[in-house]
Each structure stands twice: as structure tokens, then as C-alpha cells.
Motif scaffolding. Structure first.
Motif, PDB file in Angstrom:
ATOM      1  N   VAL A  57       1.672  -0.789   2.651  1.00 24.83           N
ATOM      2  CA  VAL A  57       1.773   0.151   1.392  1.00 24.83           C
ATOM      3  C   VAL A  57       0.582  -0.216   0.565  1.00 24.83           C
ATOM      4  O   VAL A  57       0.050  -1.289   0.332  1.00 24.83           O
ATOM      5  CB  VAL A  57       3.020  -0.344   0.486  1.00 24.83           C
ATOM      6  N   GLY A  58      -0.423   0.787   0.323  1.00 20.73           N
ATOM      7  CA  GLY A  58      -1.656   0.484  -0.431  1.00 20.73           C
ATOM      8  C   GLY A  58      -2.749   0.378   0.611  1.00 20.73           C
ATOM      9  O   GLY A  58      -2.497   0.327   1.774  1.00 20.73           O
ATOM     10  N   GLN A  59      -3.955   0.210  -0.024  1.00 19.10           N
ATOM     11  CA  GLN A  59      -5.213  -0.025   0.954  1.00 19.10           C
ATOM     12  C   GLN A  59      -4.914  -1.192   1.600  1.00 19.10           C
ATOM     13  O   GLN A  59      -5.164  -1.178   3.073  1.00 19.10           O
ATOM     14  CB  GLN A  59      -6.261  -0.046  -0.010  1.00 19.10           C
ATOM     15  N   ALA A  60      -4.738  -2.430   1.106  1.00 20.99           N
ATOM     16  CA  ALA A  60      -4.789  -3.615   1.971  1.00 20.99           C
ATOM     17  C   ALA A  60      -3.740  -3.683   2.966  1.00 20.99           C
ATOM     18  O   ALA A  60      -3.552  -3.882   4.008  1.00 20.99           O
ATOM     19  CB  ALA A  60      -4.560  -4.709   0.867  1.00 20.99           C
ATOM     20  N   GLY A  61      -2.631  -2.944   2.312  1.00 20.72           N
ATOM     21  CA  GLY A  61      -1.356  -2.982   3.201  1.00 20.72           C
ATOM     22  C   GLY A  61      -1.588  -2.040   4.568  1.00 20.72           C
ATOM     23  O   GLY A  61      -1.107  -2.526   5.678  1.00 20.72           O
ATOM     24  N   VAL A  83      -3.294   5.477  -8.067  1.00 20.26           N
ATOM     25  CA  VAL A  83      -2.889   4.969  -9.112  1.00 20.26           C
ATOM     26  C   VAL A  83      -3.873   3.899  -9.957  1.00 20.26           C
ATOM     27  O   VAL A  83      -3.448   3.280 -10.832  1.00 20.26           O
ATOM     28  CB  VAL A  83      -1.419   4.596  -8.783  1.00 20.26           C
ATOM     29  N   GLY A  84      -4.898   3.794  -9.271  1.00 20.19           N
ATOM     30  CA  GLY A  84      -5.796   2.875  -9.966  1.00 20.19           C
ATOM     31  C   GLY A  84      -5.260   1.424  -9.653  1.00 20.19           C
ATOM     32  O   GLY A  84      -4.508   0.955  -8.775  1.00 20.19           O
ATOM     33  N   ALA A  85      -5.135   0.651 -10.633  1.00 18.87           N
ATOM     34  CA  ALA A  85      -4.408  -0.829 -10.717  1.00 18.87           C
ATOM     35  C   ALA A  85      -3.471  -0.585 -11.545  1.00 18.87           C
ATOM     36  O   ALA A  85      -3.044  -1.704 -12.195  1.00 18.87           O
ATOM     37  CB  ALA A  85      -5.412  -1.839 -11.460  1.00 18.87           C
ATOM     38  N   THR A 106      -0.886   0.790  -5.968  1.00 16.04           N
ATOM     39  CA  THR A 106       0.126   1.233  -5.060  1.00 16.04           C
ATOM     40  C   THR A 106       1.004   0.128  -4.410  1.00 16.04           C
ATOM     41  O   THR A 106       2.164   0.222  -4.075  1.00 16.04           O
ATOM     42  CB  THR A 106      -0.620   2.111  -3.794  1.00 16.04           C
ATOM     43  N   GLY A 107       0.380  -0.724  -3.530  1.00 17.40           N
ATOM     44  CA  GLY A 107       0.993  -1.561  -2.929  1.00 17.40           C
ATOM     45  C   GLY A 107       1.798  -2.650  -3.599  1.00 17.40           C
ATOM     46  O   GLY A 107       2.949  -2.972  -3.686  1.00 17.40           O
ATOM     47  N   SER A 108       1.200  -3.004  -4.901  1.00 20.93           N
ATOM     48  CA  SER A 108       1.827  -4.137  -5.852  1.00 20.93           C
ATOM     49  C   SER A 108       3.065  -3.455  -6.251  1.00 20.93           C
ATOM     50  O   SER A 108       4.321  -4.032  -6.506  1.00 20.93           O
ATOM     51  CB  SER A 108       0.625  -4.271  -7.118  1.00 20.93           C
ATOM     52  N   ALA A 129     -15.307 -10.464   2.752  1.00 17.59           N
ATOM     53  CA  ALA A 129     -14.530 -11.264   3.703  1.00 17.59           C
ATOM     54  C   ALA A 129     -13.494 -10.261   4.215  1.00 17.59           C
ATOM     55  O   ALA A 129     -12.879 -10.845   5.219  1.00 17.59           O
ATOM     56  CB  ALA A 129     -14.210 -12.714   3.444  1.00 17.59           C
ATOM     57  N   TYR A 130     -13.061  -9.103   3.467  1.00 17.07           N
ATOM     58  CA  TYR A 130     -11.807  -8.342   3.903  1.00 17.07           C
ATOM     59  C   TYR A 130     -11.578  -8.299   5.583  1.00 17.07           C
ATOM     60  O   TYR A 130     -10.355  -8.585   5.851  1.00 17.07           O
ATOM     61  CB  TYR A 130     -11.805  -7.264   3.235  1.00 17.07           C
ATOM     62  N   ASP A 131     -12.739  -7.963   6.219  1.00 19.41           N
ATOM     63  CA  ASP A 131     -12.397  -7.610   7.610  1.00 19.41           C
ATOM     64  C   ASP A 131     -12.002  -8.991   8.393  1.00 19.41           C
ATOM     65  O   ASP A 131     -11.230  -8.957   9.044  1.00 19.41           O
ATOM     66  CB  ASP A 131     -13.682  -6.985   8.263  1.00 19.41           C
ATOM     67  N   ARG A 185      -7.847 -12.408  10.707  1.00 20.49           N
ATOM     68  CA  ARG A 185      -7.545 -13.839  10.931  1.00 20.49           C
ATOM     69  C   ARG A 185      -5.903 -13.468  10.552  1.00 20.49           C
ATOM     70  O   ARG A 185      -5.087 -13.973  11.450  1.00 20.49           O
ATOM     71  CB  ARG A 185      -8.022 -14.701   9.909  1.00 20.49           C
ATOM     72  N   ILE A 186      -5.527 -12.570   9.684  1.00 19.88           N
ATOM     73  CA  ILE A 186      -3.958 -12.486   9.152  1.00 19.88           C
ATOM     74  C   ILE A 186      -3.612 -11.985  10.707  1.00 19.88           C
ATOM     75  O   ILE A 186      -2.394 -12.227  10.866  1.00 19.88           O
ATOM     76  CB  ILE A 186      -3.787 -11.599   8.179  1.00 19.88           C
ATOM     77  N   ALA A 187      -4.132 -10.948  11.148  1.00 18.96           N
ATOM     78  CA  ALA A 187      -3.671 -10.216  12.209  1.00 18.96           C
ATOM     79  C   ALA A 187      -3.395 -11.221  13.586  1.00 18.96           C
ATOM     80  O   ALA A 187      -2.388 -11.267  14.239  1.00 18.96           O
ATOM     81  CB  ALA A 187      -4.554  -9.129  12.748  1.00 18.96           C
TER      82      ALA A 187
END
Ligand code: GDP
Length: 357
Positions: free
Chosen positions: A8-12, A64-66, A107-109, A178-180, A185-187
Motif C-alpha cells: 500500500v502506497g509508494q514504499a509498500g 493524498v500527500g502526507a 496512503t500506506g500509513s 538508500a531506498y533501493d 536487503r528487506i527483500a
């Protein structure tokens, strides 16, 4: 563990896609399907997993912005349509659903807790959240949003597995740079946990299975994952020390939420070539984690993998007393109060009265 992912959302969305790609690359095939939901059209365009744009009536694809309250509202209006899209994502073999989101945005939050709530109503299997906490240097609004989102997720989900954006990033890298790398690492780590929970029949003596992951997660509503790896010696006997020292590293410096060592329950997975993993090493690692976490419920097992490395995963559940989580909640509360004061000032400035100068 056969899992379905809903980002959900960008990071999700990005993290769900990275998880699916890693699962396929490594040949685990634990992830049955991955699906992304967003209010921002452009964020979905960058993904190549199935997805759905929600809230079009309200925000017209612009996000929805933040504003996580708006994120929650919009998701509530469209959550039934989202459930209708999950047929190929959640199937009869799925053992758990993970709702993945960055908790600091909009959105994710706001949307992830709504989706978890609806999934819980519909499905009998456990519904977990994989929540990304903002790093310490991210702005107040992110901290405040993440605090409220986490509070709600903890109430709704069977467990919320947390990754702090400061945890698996190299020093010197900013969070955005560092996002990618963080996502990768999460993956790697989470797909290994899901795969370890698959249990390969007939291989290894003490292979972990999905019920052990589920039972570990049952013992609290927040969880964290530790990881470390090292070269394995060709001789199994020499690897007893390798396994115990790598386990220490996973717990003391490799946790997805740093400074988290106390837990209600834990699971230690030793992944590597089964000829190189001595039973005694697994047992020693397990009992060290038992002492360190002060938990009476520590499971341990191995996960046979064709590799020259030994990788250790330490899943901790019931981690609410972690220093880092307490510090985060404090930061979120302060940020929330500041955001409220700012809003009041803004309202006052918008009043009809003229200022003196
Ligand atoms: P949303 O689209 O409104 O849900 O907002 P985002 O997903 O951008 O959430 C913002 C939070 O997620 C912030 O704390 C960001 O630091 C974090 N975030 C955004 N993108 C990524 C990403 O690709 N990886 C990680 N690890 N965190 C991210």
C-alpha cells in the motif's frame, strides 16, 4: 510459508515488488502473489506487479500527500473493490497475508490499517503488517503519521513486523539515497524467512516450518527480524563457532529495529548447506538467544540451502519494550503535538482579524 503480499502506497508497492522478484530469483516460490494499491497514479506506473488505483473520485490519481487521515478515508470507501481484486493473489494455499507499507506517508500509513482490518474480516489465515518506520532524520510529520499508523496496525494485525529505515542502511547514506539498497536487503531477508518457513520434507533433521513462524509471531503484536551471514568452513565441526558468532551479530547488530533484544518469543533459523550445519551449532545458537532475549519460547531449526555461506535469521516477537521502539513512540508523540500546534497557529492566522503590522 506461502504468502500473499499487498503493498500500500509508494514504499509498500516497491518493497512488495522487490520481495516478489527476490523470491523468484532465488527460486523459493513462497510468494503466491503480490498486489499494489495506491492513490497516486504515477507511483503505480513504475511497478510491474498487478495493481489498483483507489480514491479516484476524491484525489483523481494525484495521491493524498502526507495526509494519512485522508489516506484512511479514501481506502475505506474503496476497500471492497480492493478485496474483489485479490482472487489471484490470495488462494487456497496461502498461509498468511502481509500488508506492506511505509508508515510515515499518507496512503500506506492510513490505508494499510484499513486493508488489514478488512482482510481480517474475510480470511481465516493470519494477516500481518510489514511496516517501515521513518528514520530519525525524517521530518516530524512522518514521525507523527507513523506513530498513529503503528498504533492502529498493532490493534488490527496479527503481528506488525517492523523495519526501521535507519537499521539496514549503511552509515553515510541518506535514507532517500538508500531506498533501493534498503529494499533489496528487506527483500533478501524477508524472502529467506518466508522460504525457511516452507520446510522441505525429507531434508535436514530440524527444518523450520510455517507453523513455527506463525506460532512465534503469535506471542506479541510487534516483531523484528535480525540477519547476519558468514563464510562457512567445509568441516561442520568448525562451524559451531561460526554459527554462534553469526547469531550474536544478527541479534546485536543486524536487527530490523536496532536495540531490540528482549522478546516474548523467538525463532532462530540457520540457513546453509546441511552438510556444513552441525546440529550442536543450531542448539547452541538457540540457547544463546534464549538467554539474551530472556524468553522461554525460543524455537530453532535449519534451512537447507545450496550455499558456501551460513546465514542466520533471528525473528523476535513481542518486542514492544525495545528501547528503539519506545524512543520512536516518544518522538512520534512529540511530533504529533507540534503538528497540532502548527495547525492551530495556522487557523489563527487565517482568522478575520488583521495583524498589527
Ligand atoms: P505513501 O505513498 O503516501 O504511502 O508514502 P510513502 O510510501 O512514500 O511513505 C513515506 C515513508 O516511507 C517515509 O518514511 C519514507 O522514508 C519511506 N519510503 C518511501 N519510499 C521508500 C522505499 O522505497 N523504501 C523504503 N525503505 N522506505 C521508503
Amino acid at each position: 510459508m506461502k504468502a500473499a503480499l499487498i503493498g500500500v502506497g509508494q514504499a509498500g508497492g516497491k518493497v512488495s515488488q522487490a520481495l516478489l522478484e527476490e523470491d523468484r530469483r532465488a527460486g523459493y516460490d513462497s510468494i503466491r502473489g503480490a498486489f499494489a494499491v495506491n492513490t497516486a497514479k504515477t507511483d503505480l506506473e513504475g511497478l510491474d506487479i498487478d495493481s489498483m488505483l483507489v480514491g479516484q473520485e476524491r484525489v483523481k490519481g494525484h495521491g493524498v500527500g502526507a495526509d494519512n487521515e485522508l489516506g484512511a478515508e479514501v481506502m475505506k470507501s474503496d476497500v471492497r473493490e480492493v478485496m474483489g481484486e485479490l482472487d489471484g493473489v490470495v488462494d487456497p494455499k496461502t498461509e498468511a497475508i502481509f500488508v506492506v507499507a511505509g508508515l510515515g506517508g499518507g496512503t500506506g500509513s492510513g490505508g494499510a490499517p484499513v486493508i488489514v482490518n478488512e482482510l481480517q474480516r474475510i480470511y481465516e489465515i493470519p494477516v500481518y503488517a510489514l511496516g517501515i518506520l521513518p528514520g530519525r532524520d525524517e521530518g516530524g510529520i512522518y514521525q507523527a503519521n507513523a506513530g498513529r499508523s503503528l498504533k492502529t496496525l498493532v490493534r488490527e494485525a496479527d503481528s506488525t513486523l517492523l523495519v526501521d529505515n535507519d537499521a539496514w542502511r549503511k552509515t553515510g547514506e541518506s535514507v532517500t539515497e538508500a531506498y533501493d539498497a534498503i529494499n533489496e536487503r528487506i527483500a533478501r531477508r524477508i524472502s529467506l524467512l518466508l522460504a525457511a518457513g516452507e520446510g522441505i520434507e525429507g531434508v535436514g533433521e530440524s527444518v523450520v516450518d510455517s507453523s513455527e513462524v506463525i506460532n512465534t509471531l503469535k506471542s506479541g503484536n510487534m516483531s523484528a527480524l535480525g540477519f547476519a551471514s558468514a563464510d562457512a568452513a567445509a568441516d561442520a565441526g568448525e562451524n559451531i563457532n561460526v554459527i554462534t558468532s553469526t547469531t550474536r551479530k544478527a541479534l546485536l547488530t543486524g536487527m530490523s529495529v536496532p536495540e531490540t533484544t528482549e522478546a516474548g518469543a523467538a525463532l532462530v533459523v540457520v540457513a546453509g548447506d546441511s552438510d556444513r550445519i552441525p546440529r550442536k551449532g543450531v542448539e547452541k545458537a538457540r540457547s544463546w538467544v534464549e538467554d539474551e532475549t530472556r524468553s522461554m519460547q525460543v524455537r530453532g531449526g535449519d534451512f537447507p540451502l545450496d550455499s558456501d555461506n551460513v546465514a542466520i535469521l533471528v525473528l523476535l516477537s513481542g518486542v514492544a519494550r525495545s528501547d528503539r521502539i519506545e524512543a520512536f513512540m516518544e518522538r512520534a508523540k512529540e511530533a504529533s503535538e507540534e503538528v497540532e500546534t502548527e495547525q492551530q497557529t495556522e487557523n489563527f492566522q487565517n482568522d478575520e482579524l488583521d495583524g498589527l503590522f
